[in-house]
Design an enzyme around this catalytic site. Structure first.
Site, short mmCIF file in Angstrom:
data_model
loop_
_atom_site.label_atom_id
_atom_site.label_comp_id
_atom_site.label_asym_id
_atom_site.label_seq_id
_atom_site.Cartn_x
_atom_site.Cartn_y
_atom_site.Cartn_z
N ALA A 1 34.51 23.43 130.16
CA ALA A 1 34.05 23.73 131.52
C ALA A 1 34.31 22.50 132.37
O ALA A 1 33.97 21.39 131.98
CB ALA A 1 32.57 24.05 131.50
N GLY A 2 34.98 22.71 133.50
CA GLY A 2 35.24 21.59 134.41
C GLY A 2 34.26 21.67 135.56
O GLY A 2 33.42 22.57 135.62
N GLU A 3 34.43 20.73 136.49
CA GLU A 3 33.55 20.69 137.66
C GLU A 3 33.68 21.99 138.45
O GLU A 3 32.72 22.51 139.00
CB GLU A 3 33.93 19.50 138.54
CG GLU A 3 33.13 19.41 139.80
CD GLU A 3 33.80 18.56 140.86
OE1 GLU A 3 34.79 17.87 140.55
OE2 GLU A 3 33.33 18.59 142.00
N PHE A 4 34.91 22.54 138.49
CA PHE A 4 35.18 23.65 139.40
C PHE A 4 35.16 25.01 138.72
O PHE A 4 35.15 26.02 139.39
CB PHE A 4 36.55 23.44 140.05
CG PHE A 4 36.63 22.21 140.90
CD1 PHE A 4 36.12 22.23 142.19
CD2 PHE A 4 37.19 21.04 140.42
CE1 PHE A 4 36.17 21.11 142.99
CE2 PHE A 4 37.25 19.91 141.22
CZ PHE A 4 36.74 19.95 142.51
N GLY A 5 35.18 25.04 137.39
CA GLY A 5 35.20 26.33 136.70
C GLY A 5 35.65 26.12 135.26
O GLY A 5 35.79 24.99 134.80
N ASP B 1 39.53 5.84 136.66
CA ASP B 1 38.63 6.41 135.65
C ASP B 1 39.33 6.49 134.30
O ASP B 1 39.23 7.47 133.58
CB ASP B 1 38.17 7.81 136.09
CG ASP B 1 36.95 8.28 135.30
OD1 ASP B 1 36.32 7.45 134.62
OD2 ASP B 1 36.64 9.48 135.36
N ILE C 1 38.26 26.75 126.66
CA ILE C 1 38.16 25.54 125.84
C ILE C 1 37.22 24.52 126.45
O ILE C 1 36.97 23.48 125.88
CB ILE C 1 39.56 24.90 125.60
CG1 ILE C 1 40.27 24.65 126.92
CG2 ILE C 1 40.37 25.73 124.66
CD1 ILE C 1 41.60 23.89 126.76
N1 ADE Z 1 41.23 20.13 128.20
C1 ADE Z 1 41.50 19.82 129.46
N2 ADE Z 1 42.82 19.80 129.64
C2 ADE Z 1 43.40 20.11 128.47
C3 ADE Z 1 44.73 20.24 128.05
N3 ADE Z 1 45.71 20.02 128.87
N4 ADE Z 1 44.97 20.55 126.77
C4 ADE Z 1 43.94 20.75 125.95
N5 ADE Z 1 42.67 20.63 126.29
C5 ADE Z 1 42.39 20.32 127.55
#
Ligand code: ADE
Length: 942
Positions: A587-591, A704, A585
């Site tokens: 892409a984060g900083e780490f993966g 933040d 769903i």
């Molecule tokens: N994106 C990042 N964290 C999430 C989460 N807990 N539920 C849905 N989308 C997300």
């Protein structure tokens, strides 16, 4: 000719003069293969109708793409029926094929890609319809996407075709490469664009093999690997070698052995050498055998000794070789005859007139393996008539005279190299040689030296010495003869001088040792104190507020010397087999961030979001990643995202949190522009305020807070998420570097935090005000496209964001309150919550809304005239509202100057009916006014 003037083959048509064109071109039959969705890349040139004189009306600038699915190629001669074909799209050119003034033709190739499908039959045709354009089709590329076969974590994954539904993933199991075996089932997910995502599980190289370039290669000769796993082949241990490839064990060199229980990484060893210095000490009817350990233990620590006894017939009348037989069972051994770990044994119950020979055998774990010689030492004794035994050998070596005076002689002697047991003391027996044993004297000494005094001058004395051990006396040393000196007084003080020197040297050494000791212990104390301080700090911090408020206090994981301890303390480890990943769903900083299910036996599955840590991370990244979990794990509030647990004991490392169906608040609002009631929006703001009140109460500063960091569930409940400062620094695309080097989301951050780094719950309140503004403007960007520098300057000058269109006045007032320059004047979160609750209880308070830009605090009337430099058309293009150009022009708005005073009613009046469009236009007008105001304030002439 192509762009490089090379001839190319094209299909072309250019019937631009004749009306009602309907020209078709059809491909051959294209096999579908494994495709579910097909992509068609078209390269073509198209002439700009304006460049062809006299063609207006009949000339077109588009063509159409069609397709037809069949299981077989159509029979030859089948009549073409356009109605059989399904339309994919109308294709227009980005660039046109025009003619320059000079008559040179400038060719511009267009490339367009279209998706065709879902395709389900065995094959299909593509067809192109021309309706009167001047077009040349240069190439048609038909392809589908697949995740290419790949090797990951020592597993091979086959070519995989993605799902039709672009957001769901295909789970693919990998097969371990040759000479590898499965650990956790290796899996990859094939994404819609043909990318492999989220590697899970792995294979490891089998015994005798190690990983190299993604495969398992055999260990080289001289190396071995005894266990499967991702470890390298090891060099053969000492005294062993492997001559073939893929060795799982190294074989011992000749004369060296490995005991059954020896691990494969242990050096090969050999039996010990024989015990040394075997002596027998006699105490009446008991014999004590003592020895020193062998000089070579064979490289092992499991050394023991066995006593072997032989009784030989001493009255052998024939004069032949004595008859010997084993005698262990006739004698008593204390503690026992075999498996001795110490270096002595007592032997009792001897028979009369018998020769006994004792062998002491040293054995270790590899004695008896192979044909190594026995490690024996032996001693033979003969008993007297009574069964008593004569004493064993002396332990004393040479006896020396150190000095002599007229009445004393100083003696010293050496012991045998390593006495088998502790010597208690020595007995020195002496007599005048001339008296020859008529009378003798003796003295005892604990040291191997003595000063024998009371002697007569110039007299020859005979000395012999014997040692006493716990087991009794040893035999006397041979006799030594020494003479006293003539009468000479000078020698008398010699010994005393020695004593004084020794004492003072000793005293100095003691002083040095004492000083060193104090220094060392002093340092240690310093270290211990430092440790205690950090522990103390944490304990104080942890328990600080508890007794008063009853609320748990947040513990900063950075106060732990070992951050993994914080992870253990505040998070639950989840078995990865309970996690079922469904789709990526984000892409984060780490993966990647995925959604999926968390299974718990006997309970319903829970929808979860799973943050993964990409492989190949550094230890610091792993810590930063898990830091967020150890923060989140401390929170327990309905408006804070809930941590379900972490996976740290297998790869990939994951953080599992509750799933929020509607994702991030900012994008959710943008996607539902204008669709919520004021009460619904205030309900969202309330949720955020509840979460922030909780965080402020337990002493956590978010730093933040922004709509992008709020998640929304299916019931529109908003929860605060994204914890951990490292993410603020690295992950937040909004964070920018300040002059002091910090990385801060400028638009959301209070001035004192930007300038002095003074973050507090009051600076979180400022951010909350900005998040309120984001909510009430349905995800508008705070301060629009102003630069960060301009935002800082305009805040400094006292400017604040105006109320978004339709925002209840009471809410804008609350925002303004949150943006007080002095942080002490801002409300705290519980006051904000109380205020919102009052609004919710009294919804009529929300009816007074801001609909008119004139009512904003910064009024354009206050501004002087300024020259404007872009046209209405450019402006509307820039905000993608070009369709309203005519509305503005027709209503007489021709300069930006003129639109800067427009109200929402004016916008409606000129014919902008869609509420989203009204909002975009009015927001942009606000932004323009702000920028112009700022430009004017900073003294610029535009
Ligand atoms: N994106 C990042 N964290 C999430 C989460 N807990 N539920 C849905 N989308 C997300």
């Amino acid at each position: 000719m192509d762009e490089q003037n090379r001839p190319i083959h094209t299909f072309q048509v250019c019937h631009v003069m004749e009306p009602n064109q309907n020209n078709w071109l059809r491909s051959g039959w294209i096999q579908r293969q494994a495709a579910q969705k097909v992509y068609v890349e078209l390269r073509f040139t198209l002439r700009d109708c304006n460049s062809i004189p006299w063609v207006s009306g009949t000339c077109k600038e588009t063509f159409n793409l069609f397709y037809l699915q069949t299981d077989e190629p159509l029979p030859l001669g089948t009549r073409f029926r356009s109605s059989d074909y399904a339309k994919v799209d109308t294709i227009a050119a980005d660039e046109s094929f025009t003619q320059t003034d000079l008559g040179d033709r400038v060719l511009r190739l267009n490339t367009e890609v279209r998706e065709v499908g879902p395709v389900t039959r065995k094959g299909f045709y593509l067809a192109f319809q021309d309706v009167g354009a001047c077009i040349a089709l240069v190439s048609v590329k038909v392809f589908y996407k697949r995740c290419p076969s790949t090797l990951r974590n020592l597993a091979a994954f086959p070519d995989t075709v993605p799902r039709l539904d672009s957001s769901s993933l295909v789970e693919v199991r990998g097969a371990c490469v040759e000479n590898a075996e499965e650990r956790d089932t290796p899996k990859l997910y094939c994404g819609a664009d043909g990318d492999w995502l989220v590697p899970l599980g792995r294979c490891v190289c089998s015994i005798g093999h190690e990983e190299m370039d993604g495969y398992c290669q055999a260990c080289q000769p001289g190396f071995y690997k005894a266990y499967a796993g991702n470890i390298k082949c090891s060099k053969c241990p000492l005294h062993s070698s492997s001559h073939d490839q893929a060795a799982t064990i190294c074989h011992c060199d000749k004369g060296y052995y490995r005991a059954i229980k020896d691990p494969s990484n242990m050096a090969c060893t050999r039996p010990p050498s024989a015990p040394r210095n075997l002596i027998s000490v006699v105490n009446d009817t008991a014999l004590f055998l003592q020895w020193t350990p062998p000089s070579d233990t064979g490289g092992r620590k499991d050394l023991t000794y066995n006593i072997l006894c032989q009784r030989c017939d001493s009255n052998n009348e024939d004069g032949g070789a004595p008859q010997c037989e084993p005698c262990e069972s006739d004698l008593r051994f204390i503690p026992r005859p075999l498996g001795l770990s110490g270096t002595s044994v007592a032997v009792l119950d001897f028979a009369m007139h018998t020769n006994y020979t004792f062998h002491v055998e040293a054995v270790n774990g590899v004695s008896g393996l192979g044909i190594a010689a026995r490690s024996l030492a032996n001693v033979t004794i003969t008993t007297h008539q009574t069964g008593k035994i004569p004493p064993g050998p002396s332990l004393i070596g040479v006896v020396r005279k150190d000095w002599a005076t007229h009445n004393s002689i100083a003696l010293s002697w050496t012991e045998v190299e390593q006495p088998p047991s502790d010597i208690v003391d020595y007995e020195v027996k002496y007599y005048e040689k001339e008296q020859e044993q008529l009378s003798y004297s003796s003295t005892r000494t604990k040291a191997p030296s003595v000063v024998v005094s009371g002697l007569r001058p110039s007299t020859l004395y005979v000395f012999h010495v014997r040692a006493r051990t716990v087991a009794g006396h040893t035999a006397y040393s041979p006799k030594f003869e020494f003479e006293t000196a003539d009468e000479d007084p000078d020698m008398a003080d010699h010994g005393q001088v020695l004593v004084v020197v020794t004492a003072s040297v000793g005293g100095f050494s003691l002083l040095v040792i004492l000083t060193l000791f104090l220094l060392i212990t002093g340092r240690c104390q310093g270290y211990i104190k430092a440790r205690m301080k950090s522990e103390e700090k944490r304990t104080r911090f942890q328990s600080g507020h508890v007794p008063f408020s009853g609320i748990k206090t947040y513990v900063d994981p950075d106060t732990y010397e070992d951050p993994t301890q914080a992870v253990q303390e505040f998070t639950k480890e989840i078995d990865p087999s309970r996690i079922c990943i469904e789709r990526v769903i984000g892409a984060g900083e780490f993966g990647e961030v995925c959604s999926g299910l968390l299974r718990t036996p006997g309970k319903a599955d829970i929808a979860v979001a799973i943050k993964t840590l990409k492989g190949g991370y550094m230890e610091q990244q792993r810590r930063d990643f898990l830091r967020e979990a150890s923060i989140m794990g401390q929170f327990n509030n309905p408006n804070i995202i809930r941590l379900e647990g972490v996976v740290t004991k297998s790869r990939p490392v994951m953080i599992v949190v509750e799933y929020m169906e509607n994702g991030a608040l900012d994008s959710f609002l943008r996607a539902h522009d204008g669709q919520f009631t004021a009460i619904q929006l205030v309900g969202m703001l309330r949720g955020i305020a509840v979460g922030m009140t909780y965080l402020a109460d337990i002493g956590y500063i978010h730093r933040d807070l922004a709509a992008r960091n709020i998640l929304v569930d299916e019931s529109l409940i908003c929860k605060v998420s994204d914890f951990g400062m490292s993410r603020v620094l690295e992950d937040d695309p909004e964070a920018a570097y300040t002059t002091t080097g910090g990385k801060i989301p400028i638009r959301w951050t209070a001035p004192e935090a930007i300038t002095y780094g003074k973050f507090s719950s009051a600076s979180d309140v400022w951010s909350y005000g900005i998040a309120m503004w984001e909510v009430m403007s349905y995800g508008e960007r705070p301060y629009w496209e102003m630069s960060n520098q301009d935002v800082i300057l305009s805040i400094e000058e006292g400017y604040r964001l105006p109320a978004p269109m339709g925002c209840p006045v009471a809410l804008h007032q609350l925002m303004m309150h949150c943006w007080q320059k002095e942080r002490v004047q801002r409300p705290n979160f519980s006051e904000i919550l109380t205020f919102l609750d009052k609004l919710i209880r009294n919804p009529s308070s929300l009816l007074t809304v801001v609909n008119n830009v004139h009512s904003y605090p910064e009024s354009p009337e206050d501004m002087p005239d300024y020259p404007l430099f872009i046209s209405i058309g450019d402006w509307l293009d820039s905000i993608k509202m070009s369709q309203y150009k005519n509305n503005f022009l027709a209503a007489g708005y021709t300069t930006l100057d003129s639109i800067s005073t427009m109200s929402i009613d004016d916008i409606r009046r000129i014919g902008v009916c869609l509420i989203g469009h009204q909002r975009r236009i009015i927001s942009s007008i606000q932004s323009l006014r702000l920028q112009l105001h700022h430009i004017q304030q900073s003294g610029f002439q535009v």
